[in-house]
Design an enzyme around this catalytic site. Structure first.
Site, PDB file in Angstrom:
ATOM      1  N   HIS A  92      -8.068   1.258  -4.071  1.00 29.32           N
ATOM      2  CA  HIS A  92      -9.007   1.166  -2.956  1.00 29.32           C
ATOM      3  C   HIS A  92      -9.611   2.551  -2.741  1.00 29.32           C
ATOM      4  O   HIS A  92      -8.934   3.457  -2.258  1.00 29.32           O
ATOM      5  CB  HIS A  92      -8.217   0.675  -1.720  1.00 29.32           C
ATOM      6  CG  HIS A  92      -8.999   0.546  -0.473  1.00 29.32           C
ATOM      7  ND1 HIS A  92      -8.401   0.299   0.746  1.00 29.32           N
ATOM      8  CD2 HIS A  92     -10.326   0.624  -0.219  1.00 29.32           C
ATOM      9  CE1 HIS A  92      -9.328   0.237   1.686  1.00 29.32           C
ATOM     10  NE2 HIS A  92     -10.506   0.436   1.129  1.00 29.32           N
ATOM     11  N   GLY A 134      -8.831   4.412   6.668  1.00 31.92           N
ATOM     12  CA  GLY A 134      -8.462   5.810   6.853  1.00 31.92           C
ATOM     13  C   GLY A 134      -6.995   6.083   7.131  1.00 31.92           C
ATOM     14  O   GLY A 134      -6.477   7.112   6.722  1.00 31.92           O
ATOM     15  N   PHE A 135      -6.332   5.162   7.820  1.00 25.21           N
ATOM     16  CA  PHE A 135      -4.944   5.430   8.203  1.00 25.21           C
ATOM     17  C   PHE A 135      -4.119   4.143   8.162  1.00 25.21           C
ATOM     18  O   PHE A 135      -4.631   3.070   8.496  1.00 25.21           O
ATOM     19  CB  PHE A 135      -4.868   6.012   9.624  1.00 25.21           C
ATOM     20  CG  PHE A 135      -5.551   7.349   9.736  1.00 25.21           C
ATOM     21  CD1 PHE A 135      -4.854   8.525   9.448  1.00 25.21           C
ATOM     22  CD2 PHE A 135      -6.886   7.429  10.088  1.00 25.21           C
ATOM     23  CE1 PHE A 135      -5.488   9.760   9.516  1.00 25.21           C
ATOM     24  CE2 PHE A 135      -7.526   8.669  10.163  1.00 25.21           C
ATOM     25  CZ  PHE A 135      -6.827   9.832   9.877  1.00 25.21           C
ATOM     26  N   GLY A 136      -2.856   4.297   7.796  1.00 23.51           N
ATOM     27  CA  GLY A 136      -1.920   3.193   7.929  1.00 23.51           C
ATOM     28  C   GLY A 136      -1.457   3.095   9.371  1.00 23.51           C
ATOM     29  O   GLY A 136      -1.735   3.978  10.197  1.00 23.51           O
ATOM     30  N   GLY A 137      -0.774   2.009   9.689  1.00 23.54           N
ATOM     31  CA  GLY A 137      -0.134   1.879  10.993  1.00 23.54           C
ATOM     32  C   GLY A 137      -1.049   1.527  12.144  1.00 23.54           C
ATOM     33  O   GLY A 137      -0.657   1.655  13.305  1.00 23.54           O
ATOM     34  N   MET A 191     -11.641   4.978  -0.866  1.00 21.89           N
ATOM     35  CA  MET A 191     -12.278   5.322   0.413  1.00 21.89           C
ATOM     36  C   MET A 191     -12.855   6.718   0.244  1.00 21.89           C
ATOM     37  O   MET A 191     -12.372   7.706   0.814  1.00 21.89           O
ATOM     38  CB  MET A 191     -11.238   5.259   1.542  1.00 21.89           C
ATOM     39  CG  MET A 191     -10.861   3.831   1.894  1.00 21.89           C
ATOM     40  SD  MET A 191      -9.298   3.728   2.789  1.00 21.89           S
ATOM     41  CE  MET A 191      -8.181   3.593   1.398  1.00 21.89           C
ATOM     42  N   ASP A 207      -4.317   3.701  -2.161  1.00 18.73           N
ATOM     43  CA  ASP A 207      -5.387   4.104  -1.243  1.00 18.73           C
ATOM     44  C   ASP A 207      -5.819   5.532  -1.525  1.00 18.73           C
ATOM     45  O   ASP A 207      -5.066   6.478  -1.270  1.00 18.73           O
ATOM     46  CB  ASP A 207      -4.884   3.992   0.203  1.00 18.73           C
ATOM     47  CG  ASP A 207      -4.692   2.550   0.617  1.00 18.73           C
ATOM     48  OD1 ASP A 207      -5.689   1.804   0.620  1.00 18.73           O
ATOM     49  OD2 ASP A 207      -3.548   2.165   0.913  1.00 18.73           O
ATOM     50  N   SER A 234       0.881  -1.171   0.000  1.00 19.90           N
ATOM     51  CA  SER A 234       0.000   0.000   0.000  1.00 19.90           C
ATOM     52  C   SER A 234       0.916   1.218   0.000  1.00 19.90           C
ATOM     53  O   SER A 234       1.709   1.402   0.925  1.00 19.90           O
ATOM     54  CB  SER A 234      -0.856  -0.004   1.266  1.00 19.90           C
ATOM     55  OG  SER A 234      -1.135   1.322   1.639  1.00 19.90           O
ATOM     56  N   HIS A 246      -1.129  -1.562  -4.462  1.00 18.26           N
ATOM     57  CA  HIS A 246      -2.410  -1.165  -3.877  1.00 18.26           C
ATOM     58  C   HIS A 246      -2.359   0.338  -3.607  1.00 18.26           C
ATOM     59  O   HIS A 246      -1.479   0.814  -2.882  1.00 18.26           O
ATOM     60  CB  HIS A 246      -2.602  -1.942  -2.566  1.00 18.26           C
ATOM     61  CG  HIS A 246      -3.853  -1.646  -1.817  1.00 18.26           C
ATOM     62  ND1 HIS A 246      -5.041  -2.335  -2.019  1.00 18.26           N
ATOM     63  CD2 HIS A 246      -4.120  -0.749  -0.840  1.00 18.26           C
ATOM     64  CE1 HIS A 246      -5.971  -1.873  -1.204  1.00 18.26           C
ATOM     65  NE2 HIS A 246      -5.442  -0.906  -0.466  1.00 18.26           N
ATOM     66  N   MET A 265     -11.425  -5.403   5.472  1.00 18.56           N
ATOM     67  CA  MET A 265     -10.569  -4.471   6.222  1.00 18.56           C
ATOM     68  C   MET A 265     -10.313  -5.038   7.617  1.00 18.56           C
ATOM     69  O   MET A 265     -11.243  -5.435   8.320  1.00 18.56           O
ATOM     70  CB  MET A 265     -11.245  -3.098   6.354  1.00 18.56           C
ATOM     71  CG  MET A 265     -11.407  -2.332   5.047  1.00 18.56           C
ATOM     72  SD  MET A 265      -9.852  -1.999   4.205  1.00 18.56           S
ATOM     73  CE  MET A 265      -9.007  -0.951   5.392  1.00 18.56           C
ATOM     74  N   SER A 320       2.862  -0.431   6.569  1.00 14.76           N
ATOM     75  CA  SER A 320       3.960  -0.224   7.524  1.00 14.76           C
ATOM     76  C   SER A 320       5.000  -1.333   7.522  1.00 14.76           C
ATOM     77  O   SER A 320       6.194  -1.053   7.685  1.00 14.76           O
ATOM     78  CB  SER A 320       3.400  -0.124   8.949  1.00 14.76           C
ATOM     79  OG  SER A 320       2.278   0.695   8.979  1.00 14.76           O
ATOM     80  N   MET A 366      -8.279   8.517  -0.577  1.00 11.61           N
ATOM     81  CA  MET A 366      -9.120   8.995   0.539  1.00 11.61           C
ATOM     82  C   MET A 366      -9.508  10.442   0.294  1.00 11.61           C
ATOM     83  O   MET A 366      -8.693  11.235  -0.193  1.00 11.61           O
ATOM     84  CB  MET A 366      -8.360   8.910   1.858  1.00 11.61           C
ATOM     85  CG  MET A 366      -7.804   7.533   2.154  1.00 11.61           C
ATOM     86  SD  MET A 366      -7.076   7.469   3.795  1.00 11.61           S
ATOM     87  CE  MET A 366      -6.180   5.915   3.707  1.00 11.61           C
ATOM     88  N   ASP A 419      -6.594  -6.071   4.395  1.00 17.38           N
ATOM     89  CA  ASP A 419      -5.908  -4.773   4.388  1.00 17.38           C
ATOM     90  C   ASP A 419      -5.971  -4.141   5.782  1.00 17.38           C
ATOM     91  O   ASP A 419      -7.057  -3.905   6.314  1.00 17.38           O
ATOM     92  CB  ASP A 419      -6.625  -3.875   3.363  1.00 17.38           C
ATOM     93  CG  ASP A 419      -5.982  -2.507   3.185  1.00 17.38           C
ATOM     94  OD1 ASP A 419      -4.960  -2.225   3.822  1.00 17.38           O
ATOM     95  OD2 ASP A 419      -6.524  -1.724   2.381  1.00 17.38           O
ATOM     96  N   GLY A 420      -4.784  -3.877   6.338  1.00 17.82           N
ATOM     97  CA  GLY A 420      -4.711  -3.177   7.615  1.00 17.82           C
ATOM     98  C   GLY A 420      -4.019  -3.996   8.685  1.00 17.82           C
ATOM     99  O   GLY A 420      -4.494  -5.072   9.061  1.00 17.82           O
ATOM    100  N   GLY A 421      -2.877  -3.526   9.133  1.00 14.56           N
ATOM    101  CA  GLY A 421      -2.164  -4.225  10.210  1.00 14.56           C
ATOM    102  C   GLY A 421      -1.633  -5.590   9.799  1.00 14.56           C
ATOM    103  O   GLY A 421      -1.375  -6.438  10.656  1.00 14.56           O
TER     104      GLY A 421
END
Ligand code: DX5
Ligand code: ZN
Length: 234
Positions: free
Chosen positions: A86, A162-165, A88, A55, A28, A53, A157, A214, A57, A191-193
């Site tokens: 993606h 909305g946010f990485g990390g 958003m 993102d 991402s 990927h 998700m 991340s 937003m 997607d995410g973490g």
């Protein structure tokens, strides 16, 4: 460049590559160095990455703003890797054609948007690009079930969009398993973490496409980061 059949021809190939690749790590680009996109894309390619990927937003659907069509178009000129976008954003139906024309190979919208999701999915299909549907962690799979036959890809998700990390929410694992029961044909993306601690569980739950921010861009050596993630799902 905007001739529909050309878009379609390009996309058939890109979606086939995503489907045939087996398990794929998709960086991402949220946290990459936008001051040097060409170097970033080259480093990712050299690290063995096969798809990207992006993102998007809008500061409305999610409380963060990233980038839009010009960045997708710029990245399209830098690589022939499949580009998974993606969205958003609110009212994606207003913009999907422009994202397809910018070079997106797959467009994923959120089921939580405030417009007719079915119509927008059909609109994406008619653009000749891959069709994706995303669900935030709090949204039950039931909300998407009647739409899955319209999709190539389901994005589960594992953090609030909305946010990485952010930290991985294990609710995604149950949803991935349930989604796999619903359909064999659907590409399942998480997607995410997603990192070395969580990727194996996502794989075991049925995910094939692993979006990673991340755990790649927070590392100095992308090649090592991608290799370790791959090893964790072998
Ligand atoms: C979050 C984005 C993700 C994000 C993932 O809304 O959709 O793609 O960049 O970043 P990490 O891997 O850091 O959670
Ligand atoms: Zn994403």
């Amino acid at each position: 460049m905007n001739i529909p059949w050309m878009t379609q021809a390009r996309n058939c190939e890109a979606m086939r590559r995503l489907r045939d690749a087996g398990d794929l790590i998709l960086p991402s680009l949220l946290q990459c160095d936008f001051g040097n996109l060409e170097r970033e894309i080259n480093e990712l390619r050299e690290a063995g990455v096969e798809a990207l990927h992006l993102d998007v937003m809008d500061g409305h659907f999610v409380p963060n703003i990233t980038y839009g069509m010009p960045i997708v178009e710029g990245i399209r000129r830098l690589t022939d890797m499949p580009i998974d976008v993606h969205l958003m954003i609110s009212e994606p139906s207003r913009y999907v054609r422009q994202f397809a024309d910018a070079g997106a190979d797959c467009l994923t919208i959120h089921v939580e948007i405030d417009e007719d999701v079915r119509e927008t999915l059909e609109m994406i299909r008619n653009l000749g690009v891959g069709v994706g549907l995303a669900l935030n962690p709090k949204t039950p799979l039931e909300r998407a079930k009647s739409l899955l036959h319209l999709c190539d890809l389901l994005l589960i998700m594992s953090v609030e969009a909305g946010f990485g990390g952010q930290s991985f929410n294990p609710i995604a694992l149950e949803k991935l398993k349930a989604a796999r029961q619903e359909s064999d044909a659907l590409l399942l993306e998480v997607d995410g973490g997603v990192n070395l601690d969580t990727i194996a569980d996502c794989h075991a739950a049925g995910a094939q496409l692993f979006v990673v921010g991340s755990a790649i861009f927070g590392q100095s050596d992308y090649r090592n980061a991608v290799r370790s993630l791959r090893q964790a799902i072998q």
